[in-house]
Design a protein around this motif. Structure first.
Motif, PDB file in Angstrom:
ATOM      1  N   ASP A 100       0.823  -1.204   0.000  1.00  0.00           N
ATOM      2  CA  ASP A 100       0.000   0.000   0.000  1.00  0.00           C
ATOM      3  C   ASP A 100       0.858   1.254   0.000  1.00  0.00           C
ATOM      4  O   ASP A 100       0.412   2.324  -0.431  1.00  0.00           O
ATOM      5  N   GLY A 101       2.105   1.114   0.466  1.00  0.00           N
ATOM      6  CA  GLY A 101       3.026   2.248   0.422  1.00  0.00           C
ATOM      7  C   GLY A 101       3.743   2.366  -0.920  1.00  0.00           C
ATOM      8  O   GLY A 101       4.635   3.195  -1.074  1.00  0.00           O
ATOM      9  N   GLY A 102       3.394   1.504  -1.879  1.00  0.00           N
ATOM     10  CA  GLY A 102       3.938   1.652  -3.222  1.00  0.00           C
ATOM     11  C   GLY A 102       5.054   0.686  -3.596  1.00  0.00           C
ATOM     12  O   GLY A 102       5.621   0.779  -4.679  1.00  0.00           O
ATOM     13  N   ALA A 103       5.380  -0.252  -2.713  1.00  0.00           N
ATOM     14  CA  ALA A 103       6.410  -1.236  -3.082  1.00  0.00           C
ATOM     15  C   ALA A 103       5.812  -2.285  -4.022  1.00  0.00           C
ATOM     16  O   ALA A 103       4.605  -2.521  -4.008  1.00  0.00           O
ATOM     17  N   ALA A 104       6.687  -2.863  -4.834  1.00  0.00           N
ATOM     18  CA  ALA A 104       6.299  -4.033  -5.622  1.00  0.00           C
ATOM     19  C   ALA A 104       6.724  -5.251  -4.812  1.00  0.00           C
ATOM     20  O   ALA A 104       7.855  -5.316  -4.348  1.00  0.00           O
ATOM     21  N   VAL A 105       5.795  -6.181  -4.600  1.00  0.00           N
ATOM     22  CA  VAL A 105       6.087  -7.299  -3.703  1.00  0.00           C
ATOM     23  C   VAL A 105       5.930  -8.620  -4.455  1.00  0.00           C
ATOM     24  O   VAL A 105       4.945  -8.823  -5.165  1.00  0.00           O
ATOM     25  N   MET A 106       6.932  -9.480  -4.299  1.00  0.00           N
ATOM     26  CA  MET A 106       6.828 -10.825  -4.865  1.00  0.00           C
ATOM     27  C   MET A 106       6.905 -11.812  -3.712  1.00  0.00           C
ATOM     28  O   MET A 106       7.841 -11.789  -2.928  1.00  0.00           O
ATOM     29  N   VAL A 107       5.898 -12.673  -3.590  1.00  0.00           N
ATOM     30  CA  VAL A 107       5.875 -13.666  -2.513  1.00  0.00           C
ATOM     31  C   VAL A 107       5.905 -15.056  -3.131  1.00  0.00           C
ATOM     32  O   VAL A 107       5.050 -15.401  -3.944  1.00  0.00           O
ATOM     33  N   VAL A 108       6.910 -15.832  -2.754  1.00  0.00           N
ATOM     34  CA  VAL A 108       6.994 -17.213  -3.206  1.00  0.00           C
ATOM     35  C   VAL A 108       6.668 -18.087  -2.010  1.00  0.00           C
ATOM     36  O   VAL A 108       7.274 -17.931  -0.951  1.00  0.00           O
ATOM     37  N   SER A 109       5.694 -18.976  -2.169  1.00  0.00           N
ATOM     38  CA  SER A 109       5.372 -19.836  -1.031  1.00  0.00           C
ATOM     39  C   SER A 109       4.846 -21.172  -1.506  1.00  0.00           C
ATOM     40  O   SER A 109       4.105 -21.262  -2.473  1.00  0.00           O
ATOM     41  N   ALA A 110       5.268 -22.210  -0.791  1.00  0.00           N
ATOM     42  CA  ALA A 110       4.745 -23.543  -1.075  1.00  0.00           C
ATOM     43  C   ALA A 110       3.357 -23.717  -0.448  1.00  0.00           C
ATOM     44  O   ALA A 110       2.643 -24.650  -0.763  1.00  0.00           O
ATOM     45  N   GLU A 111       3.013 -22.793   0.469  1.00  0.00           N
ATOM     46  CA  GLU A 111       1.689 -22.834   1.092  1.00  0.00           C
ATOM     47  C   GLU A 111       0.716 -22.070   0.203  1.00  0.00           C
ATOM     48  O   GLU A 111       0.712 -20.845   0.166  1.00  0.00           O
ATOM     49  N   LEU A 112      -0.126 -22.804  -0.480  1.00  0.00           N
ATOM     50  CA  LEU A 112      -1.042 -22.180  -1.418  1.00  0.00           C
ATOM     51  C   LEU A 112      -1.967 -21.181  -0.723  1.00  0.00           C
ATOM     52  O   LEU A 112      -2.280 -20.113  -1.266  1.00  0.00           O
ATOM     53  N   SER A 113      -2.400 -21.508   0.496  1.00  0.00           N
ATOM     54  CA  SER A 113      -3.323 -20.596   1.188  1.00  0.00           C
ATOM     55  C   SER A 113      -2.633 -19.266   1.487  1.00  0.00           C
ATOM     56  O   SER A 113      -3.269 -18.217   1.509  1.00  0.00           O
ATOM     57  N   GLU A 114      -1.325 -19.294   1.694  1.00  0.00           N
ATOM     58  CA  GLU A 114      -0.582 -18.060   1.932  1.00  0.00           C
ATOM     59  C   GLU A 114      -0.512 -17.221   0.654  1.00  0.00           C
ATOM     60  O   GLU A 114      -0.760 -16.014   0.670  1.00  0.00           O
ATOM     61  N   VAL A 115      -0.226 -17.868  -0.461  1.00  0.00           N
ATOM     62  CA  VAL A 115      -0.185 -17.160  -1.741  1.00  0.00           C
ATOM     63  C   VAL A 115      -1.546 -16.522  -2.016  1.00  0.00           C
ATOM     64  O   VAL A 115      -1.648 -15.367  -2.418  1.00  0.00           O
ATOM     65  N   MET A 116      -2.601 -17.289  -1.734  1.00  0.00           N
ATOM     66  CA  MET A 116      -3.940 -16.778  -2.039  1.00  0.00           C
ATOM     67  C   MET A 116      -4.344 -15.641  -1.105  1.00  0.00           C
ATOM     68  O   MET A 116      -5.060 -14.735  -1.500  1.00  0.00           O
ATOM     69  N   ALA A 117      -3.893 -15.699   0.140  1.00  0.00           N
ATOM     70  CA  ALA A 117      -4.259 -14.650   1.087  1.00  0.00           C
ATOM     71  C   ALA A 117      -3.565 -13.327   0.761  1.00  0.00           C
ATOM     72  O   ALA A 117      -4.135 -12.259   0.945  1.00  0.00           O
ATOM     73  N   LEU A 118      -2.343 -13.401   0.250  1.00  0.00           N
ATOM     74  CA  LEU A 118      -1.537 -12.188   0.091  1.00  0.00           C
ATOM     75  C   LEU A 118      -1.610 -11.550  -1.295  1.00  0.00           C
ATOM     76  O   LEU A 118      -1.499 -10.337  -1.437  1.00  0.00           O
ATOM     77  N   SER A 119      -1.791 -12.378  -2.329  1.00  0.00           N
ATOM     78  CA  SER A 119      -1.498 -11.903  -3.685  1.00  0.00           C
ATOM     79  C   SER A 119      -2.637 -11.151  -4.340  1.00  0.00           C
ATOM     80  O   SER A 119      -3.809 -11.421  -4.086  1.00  0.00           O
ATOM     81  N   ASP A 120      -2.255 -10.236  -5.221  1.00  0.00           N
ATOM     82  CA  ASP A 120      -3.230  -9.609  -6.111  1.00  0.00           C
ATOM     83  C   ASP A 120      -3.293 -10.387  -7.422  1.00  0.00           C
ATOM     84  O   ASP A 120      -4.338 -10.521  -8.020  1.00  0.00           O
ATOM     85  N   ARG A 121      -2.131 -10.868  -7.848  1.00  0.00           N
ATOM     86  CA  ARG A 121      -2.090 -11.768  -9.012  1.00  0.00           C
ATOM     87  C   ARG A 121      -1.240 -12.967  -8.633  1.00  0.00           C
ATOM     88  O   ARG A 121      -0.362 -12.874  -7.781  1.00  0.00           O
ATOM     89  N   ILE A 122      -1.515 -14.095  -9.280  1.00  0.00           N
ATOM     90  CA  ILE A 122      -0.793 -15.324  -8.949  1.00  0.00           C
ATOM     91  C   ILE A 122      -0.211 -15.938 -10.221  1.00  0.00           C
ATOM     92  O   ILE A 122      -0.928 -16.162 -11.198  1.00  0.00           O
TER      93      ILE A 122
END
Ligand SMILES: Nc1ncnc2c1ncn2[C@@H]1O[C@H](COP(=O)(O)OP(=O)(O)O)[C@@H](O)[C@H]1O
Ligand SMILES: [Mg+2]
Length: 514
Positions: free
Chosen positions: A453-475
């Motif tokens: 929200d402060g303008g950073a670009a964030v990339m999250v890599v996770s083997a936990e699918l629920s974590e990817v789904m909770a955090l991401s705007d695109r997957i």
């Protein structure tokens, strides 16, 4: 249902002084699926190792089938009809599936039973496969089969040994949603055939779905035993951490702006020299989280390493705010306001033999703010590191404690604090909450969204699918070194749908994967 197993007031202090079990009671009924839940480090694996004879308890008693038992090793446990499938598989990679299953119990024939009876071996193993729906390729070498199948081999192995009580230690941690479904079908088949299951997990949805009863461990103690039908996820998680936990990350829709990271046709080799990334292209914009989903080992590690300068790409481009990163060193990339939360914080995330303060200061020593002339301004540094510890909830007596003495969750908070303190324009987080307890997970997730929200670009890599789904705007889904799907994380996107891409069953057209 009659009582099969009773563990009473189990205490375990490891030689290094860690009290992993501090008064645990566990009662397991015959024919039930008993879930053993608790945060990381709660003492679940220790308790099961004690049951299986791999560790001896410091005090406490165990009764099995009404008799007190005192196992001297797993051999005793196996002989009494117990089987354990560990978190880390223990198979012989160069042997075939069938050979692994019968290892140590090979059927013999002929005079004095000197010949190996392969025909009987196959017959018996095939019978097991059919009964429990644990599909495997018996002739394949174990080193060539995927993780989900290795787990089936482990289960078949304990069944072949005659186990009636089967302990599964976090069996779904390495599985896709589809493989988890298949495992659950097999567990039901095991129950039908008269087995009893102890199922360790920290995934509450699974607990609700599969178990009959639940025992919750917290900080080495058994807090409660519940009937699954009388409880819910909120209650269990409150018992696990001692307070309510949010399952979803609260966030407003992303407002993506300029492209911060542009990856084009990226190729890289893995450690063995085979192609691990096969033409990867994607953008991450300021103000959005791109999640990378996929079964581990499909190029995630190589992708992160290529972007962060740890691995040389063999083709393609990585542009960060217009600059080519491919030729830059790790140190140069770190200086460009790129925050890196690596997969393996023990070896590359933090210096375990340095203090918390030294770890936190890593990128700030040159900052004039912390200098007094040519000397370091000790007072400023102390102030800064104490505030950081407060802000990021690092729990330790003071900033002079060695990082190596911190628990996994606290160490991760130190790494995250250090990386976020440089106000990254690009944040790359790889398995950021692995081994971290639920309370800390919630906190770290909120921090990531704040940065987005402060303008950073964030990339999250996770083997936990629920974590990817909770955090991401695109997957983006990685399969076999390729992005096989790039999906908007809309409310109607399901884990099942992503699972099809993770398994390689579905693949988007190239035009859709932009
Ligand atoms: N062999 C060991 N020696 C010392 N400490 C250990 C050992 N195994 C586990 N521990 C510690 O015991 C605690 C409980 O660990 P564990 O039983 O693995 O928990 P869980 O399986 O619930 O995550 C943790 O603090 C862990 O670091
Ligand atoms: Mg464990």
């Amino acid at each position: 249902m009659p009582i099969l197993l009773e563990m009473k007031d189990i205490h375990k202090v490891y030689p290094n002084g860690t009290a992993a079990n501090r008064g645990v009671h566990l009662t397991v009924h015959e024919g039930e699926i008993h879930a053993l839940v608790g945060e990381n480090g709660a003492g679940k694996s220790t308790l099961m190792k004690i049951l299986f004879g791999l560790e001896s308890p410091t005090s406490g008693t165990i009764e099995y089938k009404g008799q007190p038992i005192n196992f001297h090793g797993p051999r005793d446990a196996i002989q009494q009809g117990m089987g354990m499938v560990h978190q880390h598989f223990m198979l012989s990679p160069s042997l075939t599936v069938s050979e692994n299953i019968v290892l140590g119990n090979e059927p013999k024939r002929g005079p004095f039973s000197i010949f190996r009876d392969r025909a009987r071996e196959y017959r018996e193993v095939e019978q097991l496969v059919a009964t429990y729906g644990l599909q495997v390729n018996l002739q394949a070498k174990v080193e060539t089969i995927p993780v989900g199948q290795k787990q089936r081999v482990e289960i078949l192995k304990v069944l072949y040994q005659g186990a009636k009580l089967i302990i599964l230690d976090e069996p779904t941690a390495v599985l896709t949603p589809q493989e988890t479904d298949e495992l659950f079908d097999s567990i039901q088949a095991l129950i039908t055939e008269g087995h009893t299951i102890i199922f360790i997990t920290h995934k509450l949805r699974e607990v609700m779905r599969i178990s009959n009863r639940i025992t919750v461990l917290r900080a080495g103690k058994s807090i409660a035993t519940l009937q699954t039908k009388d409880t819910n996820q909120e209650e269990i998680s409150r018992l696990m951490v001692g307070r309510e936990v949010l399952f979803r990350v609260n966030k407003v829709p992303a407002e993506p702006k300029d492209v911060v990271l542009a990856v084009r046709n990226l190729e890289a080799l893995d450690d063995k020299g085979t192609k691990a990334l096969n033409g990867i292209s994607f953008d991450i914009r300021s103000g959005e989280v791109l999640g990378i989903a996929g079964v581990e080992g499909n190029g995630q590690t190589e992708l992160v390493e290529a972007i962060t300068g740890l691995r040389k790409a063999t083709a393609g481009h990585i542009r960060y705010q217009g600059k080519e990163l491919l030729e830059a060193s790790v140190a140069e990339i770190r200086k460009m306001k790129v925050g890196i939360i690596p997969e393996d914080r023990q070896t590359s995330g933090a210096s375990l033999t340095s203090t918390i303060a030294e770890n936190l200061m890593l990128d700030h020593y040159r900052n004039p703010e912390f200098k007094r002339g040519i000397f370091l301004n000790k007072k400023k540094i102390k102030q800064f590191t104490q505030i950081m510890m407060q802000t990021y909830d690092v729990r330790a007596q003071n900033e002079e404690i060695m990082a190596g003495a911190l628990s996994g969750g606290n160490l991760q908070k130190v790494v995250v604090a250090r990386e976020l303190s440089k106000n990254p324009k690009l944040l790359i987080a790889s398995q950021p909450t692995r081994g971290v307890d639920i309370g800390a997970i919630e906190f770290l997730h909120r921090e990531f969204i704040k940065r987005r929200d402060g303008g950073a670009a964030v990339m999250v890599v996770s083997a936990e699918l629920s974590e990817v789904m909770a955090l991401s705007d695109r997957i983006a889904v990685l399969y076999n070194g390729e992005i096989v799907a790039l999906l908007d994380n809309t409310p109607d996107l399901t884990e099942q749908e992503i699972g099809y891409y993770m398994l390689g069953i579905k693949k988007q057209e190239q035009e859709e994967v932009r």
